[in-house]
Design an enzyme around this catalytic site. Structure first.
Site, PDB file in Angstrom:
ATOM      1  N   ARG A  32       7.037 -12.849  -8.009  1.00  0.00           N
ATOM      2  CA  ARG A  32       7.957 -12.393  -6.961  1.00  0.00           C
ATOM      3  C   ARG A  32       8.064 -13.416  -5.830  1.00  0.00           C
ATOM      4  NH1 ARG A  32      10.619  -9.778 -10.171  1.00  0.00           N
ATOM      5  NH2 ARG A  32      10.079  -7.636 -10.602  1.00  0.00           N
ATOM      6  N   GLU A  68      10.231 -15.974  -7.184  1.00  0.00           N
ATOM      7  CA  GLU A  68      11.587 -15.446  -7.201  1.00  0.00           C
ATOM      8  C   GLU A  68      12.246 -15.544  -5.822  1.00  0.00           C
ATOM      9  OE1 GLU A  68      13.450 -11.690  -9.485  1.00  0.00           O
ATOM     10  OE2 GLU A  68      11.991 -11.166  -7.944  1.00  0.00           O
ATOM     11  N   SER A 106       7.013 -29.847   5.945  1.00  0.00           N
ATOM     12  CA  SER A 106       5.754 -30.324   5.381  1.00  0.00           C
ATOM     13  C   SER A 106       4.923 -29.180   4.828  1.00  0.00           C
ATOM     14  CB  SER A 106       4.946 -31.056   6.458  1.00  0.00           C
ATOM     15  OG  SER A 106       3.691 -31.452   5.947  1.00  0.00           O
TER      16      SER A 106
END
Length: 162
Positions: A103, A106, A129
């Site tokens: 997730r 995702e 960074s």
């Protein structure tokens, strides 16, 4: 009574992690400590501590001393196991198979270009960074339920400076 929410080492990951991971997780379990409690004891953020446990961050001499004390691990054992440089990224399959990690992946898949566009509008051409970086995880509760709040804070590096 043991805290049932304490993270333990997934045995399927152990072969891909350094020996220090097993040592640290076993001691964490024996002491019944959270990453937050260990972090508070050694002066580190809980995510930074978890990263040390997974071998994804380099431990300082102060980290080793603190972990040794808090977890009752002999200093010389921990020092030898945490010596050298981390071998980052080895534990993660792509795409991730763990549902929670998937997730998070995702989120980047679905919102990555949106984040990039907004960051470029605010800061110009560059990158955030992941070295000069901090993060924290918080829990928020409202009338609609529980919410995970993850803050990512990375130094902005304008193009040409990275």
């Amino acid at each position: 009574m043991a805290n049932l929410n304490l993270a333990t080492l997934d045995a399927s990951l152990a072969p891909r992690l350094p020996l220090s991971s097993t040592t640290l997780f076993d001691a964490k379990k024996a002491k019944n400590l959270s990453f937050e409690a260990i972090g508070a004891a050694i002066g580190r953020n809980e995510v930074a501590v978890a990263s040390l446990f997974y071998g994804q961050a380099r431990a300082s001499a102060e980290d080793i001393k603190g972990l040794s004390t808090v977890l009752d691990i002999p200093h010389d054992v921990l020092e030898s196991q945490l010596a050298g440089f981390p071998d980052r990224g080895r534990t993660l399959d792509l795409p991730p198979r763990d549902p929670l990690i998937y997730r998070l992946f995702e989120v980047v898949q679905n919102y990555g270009y949106a984040y990039k566009a907004v960051l470029n509008e605010k800061f110009g051409d560059g990158i955030m960074s992941a070295i000069n970086f901090s993060t924290k995880v918080e829990r928020d509760v409202d009338d609609k339920g529980e919410w995970a709040v993850i803050t990512l804070r990375g130094k902005w590096l304008p193009h040409g400076r990275f």
